[in-house]
Write an enzyme that holds these catalytic residues in place. Structure first.
Site, short mmCIF file in Angstrom:
data_model
loop_
_atom_site.label_atom_id
_atom_site.label_comp_id
_atom_site.label_asym_id
_atom_site.label_seq_id
_atom_site.Cartn_x
_atom_site.Cartn_y
_atom_site.Cartn_z
N LYS A 53 -3.46 -3.11 -4.42
CA LYS A 53 -3.15 -2.06 -3.44
C LYS A 53 -3.98 -2.31 -2.20
O LYS A 53 -5.07 -2.90 -2.28
CB LYS A 53 -3.53 -0.70 -4.01
CG LYS A 53 -2.84 0.47 -3.33
CD LYS A 53 -1.46 0.68 -3.91
CE LYS A 53 -0.66 1.71 -3.17
NZ LYS A 53 0.57 2.04 -3.91
N ASP A 62 3.75 2.15 1.35
CA ASP A 62 3.23 3.33 0.64
C ASP A 62 3.13 4.41 1.73
O ASP A 62 3.85 4.32 2.74
CB ASP A 62 1.85 3.02 -0.01
CG ASP A 62 1.42 4.09 -1.02
OD1 ASP A 62 1.93 4.08 -2.15
OD2 ASP A 62 0.60 4.96 -0.68
#
Ligand code: NDP
Ligand code: 2IT
Length: 449
Positions: A130, A170
């Protein structure tokens, strides 16, 4: 609080808390997984050998970098960039990039940790990672967003590659940002490496249905979960928090399945529309104008905007938190339960606090955790990688059909695993164990690396 922890796992958690001081969200995510793993260790003590669990809790690599950029007035700004390459046992690091002022290392680590298990659950060859930045895209011009993305990629490109690390979107990162990031990667590397990013536009290697995939997938998961008690979406009232990518396509699929979404939100407040949220209007406000959800009530007759208070006070049958972590508290859960909620499906990552999760489980509410329910986004990213690798492009129908099959498969494997480990209906346990076992098997096969 070290409740429900196996005695072999307790020192592991203590160590994670000590070595990652102050990273509360990361602690929360690790604690939840370790709480589930007690039953695995009891059955298969060898999974605790060779510091396997300690290794899973430690990212393989953490990159932090400076992002200088110039705004439209010529002023120079500095933001901080992160990429946490958590686990590559199952494939190249894979996971989104978040641009939001709240981003810090602990948040990116919790997301990377969860991503590792989520990606394992998809059954596809993707590891977990991430990234993000504390950059606030709100009210920034297109030019500012582009220059920021270019500066971000100018550092990050050296850590990426279709076989190394493949970011996607995201919070705060959608199709526009992925385009700018891809353009800069291509320019610096002089390679048209389509599979290095997912969520791309259709004209340059994107996959049909990727934009819709997280929301659609979450609804497919909840539909399957409802079927276990002989229910479905038809005629149900649903509340969906957020009004971004995940929320919009969650609402779209709920409507296709015969449900009515009566409320959605953004970080300023929420709207209630008893006639059913008009999605074309939400898309116009959010995707085209990049406006606020308050505009909805101004434009739609009969809708109400509520600035103070919690969206979870709105009575509903099905709740789908799709905004951000810890947005649904124990108090919110109590309100939902009191109003008769039958199912909760997490579109966001870790949106329910541990108190809320416990309350749902104790009340017998069907509860689908994010790392299982929202895996449709990353699964379709893996389908995008597959199309890029074969230089192919599938139809919307074919891609969505694969997505539905993957979500049903994830549901069934979480349910079967929960049952196998003596906790039928506990999807949190099922998801954590099923994801863990797959990662652990691969890591064991590869030795101490
Ligand atoms: P978007 O940026 O498209 O939308 C985010 C939405 O959540 C906006 O409505 C935003 O409101 C709201 N929001 C963000 N932060 C907060 C906050 N602190 N408090 C209240 N509301 C907030 O992001 P996505 O829809 O892509 O992501 C939503 C969630 O889904 C995240 O948890 C993400 O990690 C998760 N997720 C996303 C996937 C994807 O494919 N995009 C895949 C799997 C999970 P505002 O505009 O006011 O900030
Ligand atoms: O949290 C997530 O799964 C995402 N933001 C999507 C990741 C991806 O690589 O598609």
């Amino acid at each position: 609080m070290l409740v429900n922890l196996d005695e072999k796992l307790e020192p592991i958690l203590t160590d994670v808390l000590r070595r990652n001081a102050g990273e509360e969200e990361f602690h929360q995510a690790v604690r939840e997984v370790l709480e589930s793993l007690g039953r695995v260790i009891a059955k298969h003590p060898d999974y605790a050998d060779d510091a396997l669990i300690e290794r899973i809790c430690e990212p393989e690599r953490q990159i932090i970098f400076r992002i200088p950029w110039v705004d439209d007035k010529g002023q120079v700004h500095i933001n901080r960039g992160f990429r946490v390459q958590f686990n590559s046992a199952l494939g190249p690091y894979k996971g989104g990039i978040r641009f939001h002022p709240s981003v810090n290392l602990g948040i990116i680590k919790f997301l990377g940790f969860e991503q590792t298990f989520k990606n394992a659950l998809t059954g596809m060859p993707i590891g977990g990672g991430k990234g993000g930045s504390d950059f606030n895209p709100r009210d920034r011009s297109d030019g500012e967003i582009m220059r920021f993305c270019q500066s971000f990629m100018t550092e990050l490109y050296r850590h990426l590659g279709e076989y190394t690390d493949v970011p996607a979107g995201d919070i705060g990162v959608g199709g526009r940002e992925i385009g700018y990031l891809f353009g800069q990667y291509k320019r610096i590397t002089n390679r048209y490496e389509a599979g290095v990013l997912t969520g791309k536009g259709l004209v340059y290697g994107g996959s049909r249905a990727r934009r819709e995939a997280t929301g659609y997938g979450a609804v497919y998961f909840v539909e399957r979960m409802l079927a276990t008690i002989g229910r479905d979406f038809s005629g149900k009232r649903a509340v969906v928090s957020g009004s971004g990518n995940v929320a919009i396509y969650t609402m779209e699929k709920i409507r296709q399945f015969g449900g009515t979404v009566i409320a959605c939100s953004d970080s300023n407040g929420y709207v209630i529309d008893e006639a059913g949220i008009d999605l074309d209007l939400v898309k116009e406000i959010k995707e085209v104008r990049r406006g606020r959800i308050a505009d909805y009530a101004a434009l739609k007759k009969g809708a109400r905007y509520i600035e103070k208070g919690s969206i979870w006070e709105v009575p509903c049958d099905i709740a789908m938190p799709s905004a951000t972590q810890n947005e649904l508290t124990g108090k919110d859960a109590a309100a939902l339960i009191k109003n008769g909620v039958i199912a909760v499906g997490e579109g966001a990552n870790m949106p329910s606090t541990p108190e809320a999760v416990r309350a749902f489980q104790e009340a017998g509410v069907l509860f689908a955790p994010g790392k299982a329910a929202n895996a449709g986004g990353v699964a379709t990213s893996a389908l995008e990688m597959q199309q890029n690798a074969s230089r192919d492009s599938w139809t919307f129908a074919e891609t969505e059909e694969r997505l539905a099959k993957i979500m049903h498969g994830i549901h069934d494997s979480c349910a079967a695993t929960a049952e196998e480990y003596g906790a039928p209906g506990n999807y949190v346990l099922g998801a954590n164990i099923a994801g863990f076992v797959r990662v652990a098997e691969a890591m064991r096969a590869m030795g101490v690396v």
